[in-house]
Design an enzyme around this catalytic site. Structure first.
Site, PDB file in Angstrom:
ATOM      1  N   SER A 106       0.851  -1.123   0.048  1.00  0.00           N
ATOM      2  CA  SER A 106      -0.197  -0.128   0.226  1.00  0.00           C
ATOM      3  C   SER A 106       0.801   1.238  -0.059  1.00  0.00           C
ATOM      4  O   SER A 106       0.226   2.371  -0.139  1.00  0.00           O
ATOM      5  CB  SER A 106      -0.847  -0.031   1.323  1.00  0.00           C
ATOM      6  OG  SER A 106      -1.699  -1.080   1.212  1.00  0.00           O
TER       7      SER A 106
HETATM    8  C1  59J Z   1      -2.675  -7.859   3.959  1.00  0.00           C
HETATM    9  C2  59J Z   1      -1.531  -8.477   0.977  1.00  0.00           C
HETATM   10  C3  59J Z   1      -0.921  -9.890  -0.599  1.00  0.00           C
HETATM   11  C4  59J Z   1      -0.748  -9.989  -2.316  1.00  0.00           C
HETATM   12  C5  59J Z   1      -3.743  -8.873   3.418  1.00  0.00           C
HETATM   13  C6  59J Z   1      -2.209  -7.917   5.215  1.00  0.00           C
HETATM   14  C7  59J Z   1      -2.676  -8.568  -1.027  1.00  0.00           C
HETATM   15  C8  59J Z   1      -2.930  -9.162  -2.517  1.00  0.00           C
HETATM   16  C9  59J Z   1      -1.831 -10.678  -3.997  1.00  0.00           C
HETATM   17  C10 59J Z   1      -4.009  -9.557   4.756  1.00  0.00           C
HETATM   18  C11 59J Z   1      -2.621  -8.504   6.031  1.00  0.00           C
HETATM   19  C12 59J Z   1      -3.501  -9.688   5.809  1.00  0.00           C
HETATM   20  C13 59J Z   1      -1.308  -9.710  -5.026  1.00  0.00           C
HETATM   21  S1  59J Z   1      -4.208  -4.218   6.487  1.00  0.00           S
HETATM   22  O1  59J Z   1      -1.379  -2.493   3.290  1.00  0.00           O
HETATM   23  O2  59J Z   1      -4.257  -5.572   2.351  1.00  0.00           O
HETATM   24  O3  59J Z   1      -0.631  -1.070   7.524  1.00  0.00           O
HETATM   25  O4  59J Z   1      -1.849  -0.509   9.139  1.00  0.00           O
HETATM   26  O5  59J Z   1      -0.748  -8.580   1.597  1.00  0.00           O
HETATM   27  O6  59J Z   1      -3.855  -7.753  -0.678  1.00  0.00           O
HETATM   28  O7  59J Z   1      -4.047  -8.854  -3.192  1.00  0.00           O
HETATM   29  O8  59J Z   1      -3.658 -10.378   6.821  1.00  0.00           O
HETATM   30  N1  59J Z   1      -2.801  -2.401   6.013  1.00  0.00           N
HETATM   31  N2  59J Z   1      -2.577  -4.557   3.885  1.00  0.00           N
HETATM   32  N3  59J Z   1      -2.449  -7.443   1.450  1.00  0.00           N
HETATM   33  N4  59J Z   1      -1.825  -8.758  -0.282  1.00  0.00           N
HETATM   34  N5  59J Z   1      -1.951 -10.037  -2.880  1.00  0.00           N
HETATM   35  C14 59J Z   1      -3.513  -3.032   5.373  1.00  0.00           C
HETATM   36  C15 59J Z   1      -3.538  -3.337   4.015  1.00  0.00           C
HETATM   37  C16 59J Z   1      -2.290  -2.043   3.446  1.00  0.00           C
HETATM   38  C17 59J Z   1      -2.789  -1.895   7.432  1.00  0.00           C
HETATM   39  C18 59J Z   1      -4.028  -2.229   8.304  1.00  0.00           C
HETATM   40  C19 59J Z   1      -4.867  -3.471   7.919  1.00  0.00           C
HETATM   41  C20 59J Z   1      -3.315  -5.665   2.870  1.00  0.00           C
HETATM   42  C21 59J Z   1      -5.022  -0.977   8.086  1.00  0.00           C
HETATM   43  C22 59J Z   1      -2.359  -6.798   2.773  1.00  0.00           C
HETATM   44  C23 59J Z   1      -1.653  -1.126   8.033  1.00  0.00           C
HETATM   45  O9  59J Z   1      -2.962  -1.216   3.388  1.00  0.00           O
END
Ligand code: 59J
Length: 575
Positions: free
Chosen positions: A292
């Protein structure tokens, strides 16, 4: 009788006399020839058989931080070597020598006996000159000293990955010591000495060529920031039971690396029992999917197309989006979100819908121009370039996943560099590991208004409730940043590892005129949580707070009263 004989053989007498005269003449001629005409040729050949040149080591240049604090210093040392043959003439002195060298006498004697055929062997390297002289004063036959330099690293493990180190022969082996070896090394000199047939030193004749000292190298890093970054990263890695971590701070306007630290680290002054994992300058030689933390660049791309404004909204309900067999998921549900909301809630679904609308090309263009997966030009030893696949090969699902940070690989320094572009009103400046005297030329790659808009959105992520970046706040300053939590890609196979994450925080400060960009990456936190907003954001907040103060950067978020009191002249006072 004489007369008779002489008269009998006068021609014989003259012949002998003539031959004699001829021989004398030949000898005289040869003498003149050798002494006058061939003199220099013969002298040279004679000397070549007894005159030797031995190198005089050049003093290696000092490495300092941007304020002149020493990071790598060369100190003179004495190395002792021995001629094995000559050693055999002084066996009575071996016990004293063994004692002085701290060796077990019997084993030492055996070693010396076994080396009777060796003309050169090191006894001990890198003694202090005093200690070396004490041993030379024992006058053990066959023991000689040479002057060398030894490298010392005053900042130890705090700057180890950046500075690198030299090998025992004083050549750069890692880090800046290797990257700038030619600059630092200087040129060794030559000393002319006379040696006898067996190679024994007879006489020190003269210095044939003075050693030319290496040049000083002033790095861009600020040791004070480096210490701060080291301490906070180490504490977080320990607190969350993480495997590793990196932290990079950059000067937004000059591209200079102000701090670069990694965990685990090592002490360059004592490299025995060194674990290779501790030697990695992960911030530049390890690549990862940034997750992200790249969403702000996708937003910048959307704004750049003119199709999107910050107020426009996307419905992210129900938090998933099906693309063929593939499901995009949000961890927290957001509902209807504007672009700022997509960043605050970090909605994968939201950014994917934006990406489908604008297509792959503008996203690729921004990511490429801010340096993600591109050569930094630093040529740091072992540095990786990462990979940003060309938009022409992005399929629909890839357009989405790349927009929220998967399918590309970057280094921590590239990610921090990308954030300098947001902070620098859309201008890219090249990165530098050495201190610069003036600002380098910049290239405008994002519209300045768009860059400022995105920084404003990043401020909301940190300062507004529910933005996910509250722990990155810095008292007295406005901060903009983005958290990220990315599952780690499995090595060797497709897919992602269960319960293995990287926690990120990336951002800039002060928001009103950004000066510092920073990235915190913590690899596999295992206890007490793993979200970037929980694990990495506090590290970012602490190091940014310290750095802004140490660099005397004016606060842009003081309580109104204090600001007025500080600038308004006292009543009745003079201006
Ligand atoms: C995630 C991913 C992996 C790769 C998902 C993190 C995807 C995806 C395929 C599940 C933990 C979890 C290409 S989450 O970074 O969405 O920083 O405070 O690793 O989505 O499609 O158990 N960040 N993270 N996703 N994958 N593939 C959020 C988010 C982010 C946060 C929290 C909660 C993911 C707010 C991550 C943070 O923004």
């Amino acid at each position: 009788m004489m007369k008779l004989e002489g008269a009998l053989y006068p021609w014989r007498f003259r012949l002998v006399l003539g031959l004699l005269a001829l021989m004398v003449g030949a000898i005289v001629w040869r003498i003149v020839d050798l002494q006058v005409f061939d003199q220099s040729f013969l002298q040279a050949h004679g000397d070549a058989r007894s005159v030797r040149h031995i190198p005089i080591p050049a003093h290696r240049g000092l490495i300092t931080d941007r304020n002149g604090e020493p990071l790598a210093v060369s100190t003179p040392v004495t190395t002792l070597w021995a001629n094995g043959k000559e050693l055999q003439n002084g066996k009575d002195k071996w016990p004293a020598l063994a004692q002085a060298l701290g060796q077990e006498p019997k084993a030492f004697s055996e070693r010396l006996l076994g080396s009777a055929n060796r003309e050169f062997m090191y006894l001990v390297r890198g003694l202090t000159p005093e200690r070396g002289q004490q041993i030379l004063d024992l006058k053990v036959p066959g023991v000689y000293g040479i002057e060398e330099f030894r490298r010392f690293y005053p900042a130890g493990e705090v700057a180890a990955h950046v500075v690198g180190f030299t090998d025992i022969d004083d050549h750069g082996r890692e880090g800046m010591e290797l990257a700038f070896d030619d600059w630092l090394a200087g040129v060794p000199g030559k000393r002319q000495v006379l040696k006898d047939r067996r190679g024994r030193l007879i006489k020190d004749v003269q210095v044939a060529q003075n050693a030319k000292a290496g040049k000083t190298l002033a790095l861009s890093i600020d040791l004070r920031l480096q210490y701060l970054a080291h301490r906070e990263l180490r504490n977080a890695v320990n607190e969350f039971g993480a495997k590793a971590g990196s932290l990079v701070m950059l000067d937004v306007q000059t591209g200079e690396v102000l701090a670069m630290v990694n965990q685990p680290t090592y002490n360059p002054n004592n490299r025995r029992n060194l674990h290779p994992a501790a030697m990695r300058n992960r911030a530049m030689i390890d690549v990862f999917e940034p997750g992200s933390t790249v969403k702000p660049f996708s937003i910048a791309a959307a704004l750049g197309t003119g199709r999107w404004t910050p107020e426009m909204t996307v419905d992210t309900y129900p938090g998933t989006l099906q693309i063929g067999r593939y499901t995009i998921r949000d961890v927290s549900r957001g509902g209807v979100l504007n672009l700022t909301g997509i960043l605050m809630k970090s909605s994968n679904v939201g950014i994917s819908k934006v990406a489908f609308d604008i297509g792959a090309e503008p996203i690729y263009a921004v990511m490429q121009q801010v340096g993600l997966g591109q050569d930094t030009g630093l040529s740091f030893p072992g540095e990786r370039v990462g990979n940003l696949p060309n938009y022409r090969v992005w399929k629909k699902a890839e357009t989405a996943t790349l927009a929220y940070g998967y399918g590309l690989s970057v280094t921590a320094v590239q990610l921090a560099h990308a954030y300098t572009v947001l902070g620098n009103k859309g201008q890219v400046v090249p990165l530098s590991m050495v201190r610069l005297d003036r600002k380098p030329d910049a290239v405008q790659v994002i519209d300045p208004k768009i860059a400022q808009t995105v920084v404003g959105m990043l401020q909301s992520v940190v300062e507004e409730p529910g933005g996910g970046g509250v722990r990155a706040k810095v008292p007295g300053y406005h901060v903009g940043g983005k958290s990220g939590t990315a599952r780690k890609a499995a090595t060797g196979s497709k897919g992602y590892v269960d319960k293995a994450y990287r926690s990120f925080f990336a951002g800039v400060a002060p928001v009103n005129n950004p000066r510092i960009a920073a990235v915190v990456m913590i690899d596999e936190p295992s206890e007490g949580g793993y979200y970037g907003g929980l694990v990495s954001a506090p590290v970012f907040g602490k190091v940014m707070a310290g750095a802004l103060r140490l660099m005397n950067i004016a606060p842009d978020n003081l309580p109104q009263q204090t600001t007025t009191a500080a600038v308004a002249p006292a009543k009745g006072g003079r201006i």
